[in-house]
Design a protein around this motif. Structure first.
Motif, PDB file in Angstrom:
ATOM      1  N   LYS A  25      83.720  21.738  94.185  1.00 50.60           N
ATOM      2  CA  LYS A  25      82.824  20.964  94.668  1.00 50.60           C
ATOM      3  C   LYS A  25      81.521  21.366  94.933  1.00 50.60           C
ATOM      4  O   LYS A  25      81.208  22.480  95.791  1.00 50.60           O
ATOM      5  N   LEU A  26      80.563  21.701  94.699  1.00 46.12           N
ATOM      6  CA  LEU A  26      78.947  22.377  94.286  1.00 46.12           C
ATOM      7  C   LEU A  26      78.177  21.216  95.560  1.00 46.12           C
ATOM      8  O   LEU A  26      77.579  20.329  95.353  1.00 46.12           O
ATOM      9  N   ARG A  27      76.940  22.127  95.695  1.00 49.04           N
ATOM     10  CA  ARG A  27      75.591  22.001  96.642  1.00 49.04           C
ATOM     11  C   ARG A  27      75.046  21.654  95.626  1.00 49.04           C
ATOM     12  O   ARG A  27      74.377  22.930  95.165  1.00 49.04           O
ATOM     13  N   ILE A  28      73.815  20.971  94.716  1.00 50.71           N
ATOM     14  CA  ILE A  28      73.661  21.129  93.643  1.00 50.71           C
ATOM     15  C   ILE A  28      71.517  20.569  94.125  1.00 50.71           C
ATOM     16  O   ILE A  28      71.914  19.630  94.700  1.00 50.71           O
ATOM     17  N   ALA A  29      70.798  21.006  93.996  1.00 48.18           N
ATOM     18  CA  ALA A  29      69.364  21.082  93.837  1.00 48.18           C
ATOM     19  C   ALA A  29      68.518  20.856  92.470  1.00 48.18           C
ATOM     20  O   ALA A  29      68.786  21.979  91.490  1.00 48.18           O
ATOM     21  N   LEU A  30      68.238  19.450  92.507  1.00 50.28           N
ATOM     22  CA  LEU A  30      67.902  19.347  91.012  1.00 50.28           C
ATOM     23  C   LEU A  30      65.897  19.222  91.934  1.00 50.28           C
ATOM     24  O   LEU A  30      65.515  18.756  92.746  1.00 50.28           O
ATOM     25  N   ILE A  45      68.349  15.732  95.106  1.00 49.12           N
ATOM     26  CA  ILE A  45      66.846  15.920  94.262  1.00 49.12           C
ATOM     27  C   ILE A  45      65.540  16.424  95.377  1.00 49.12           C
ATOM     28  O   ILE A  45      64.693  15.721  96.034  1.00 49.12           O
ATOM     29  N   PHE A  46      64.842  17.377  95.253  1.00 47.23           N
ATOM     30  CA  PHE A  46      63.203  17.699  95.857  1.00 47.23           C
ATOM     31  C   PHE A  46      61.970  16.931  94.411  1.00 47.23           C
ATOM     32  O   PHE A  46      62.154  17.489  93.391  1.00 47.23           O
ATOM     33  N   THR A  47      61.052  16.644  95.132  1.00 49.57           N
ATOM     34  CA  THR A  47      60.276  16.382  94.402  1.00 49.57           C
ATOM     35  C   THR A  47      58.817  16.180  95.404  1.00 49.57           C
ATOM     36  O   THR A  47      59.312  16.375  96.384  1.00 49.57           O
ATOM     37  N   ARG A  48      57.303  16.620  94.405  1.00 55.41           N
ATOM     38  CA  ARG A  48      56.160  15.894  95.437  1.00 55.41           C
ATOM     39  C   ARG A  48      56.030  14.964  95.314  1.00 55.41           C
ATOM     40  O   ARG A  48      55.071  14.357  96.319  1.00 55.41           O
TER      41      ARG A  48
END
Length: 90
Positions: free
Chosen positions: A8-13, A44-47
């Motif tokens: 199980k991964l922790r993923i940042a998009l 998910i990281f967005t501005r």
């Protein structure tokens, strides 16, 4: 028998913005959804994020951080991600 363990991964998009229903936005959200369905933790990281205008039925089940800063600002982005996740290496 040799059983395969599922990791199980922790993923940042990263996505520059999620403000309308476009093709790239849908791809990011669908990818995050599919990874989450597979048991991974996805952030998910967005501005800029406008949930009501960007596939609300898909984005409502995802963890999306509205960073409010340019994603190309590497040090500020890294600092922001470290504040919101625990297993990102410094």
């Amino acid at each position: 028998m040799n059983e395969k363990r599922k990791v199980k991964l922790r993923i940042a998009l990263l996505c520059p913005q999620l403000t309308y229903e476009g093709g790239g936005e849908r791809q990011v959200l669908q990818l995050a959804h599919n990874l989450q369905e597979a048991g991974h933790t996805v952030h998910i990281f967005t501005r800029q994020f406008l949930q009501e205008k960007c596939y609300p039925s898909l984005s409502s089940h995802l963890t999306i951080y509205n960073a409010g800063l340019p994603l190309h600002t590497r040090s500020r982005l890294k600092e922001f991600i470290l504040r919101h996740t625990t297993d990102v290496e410094k």
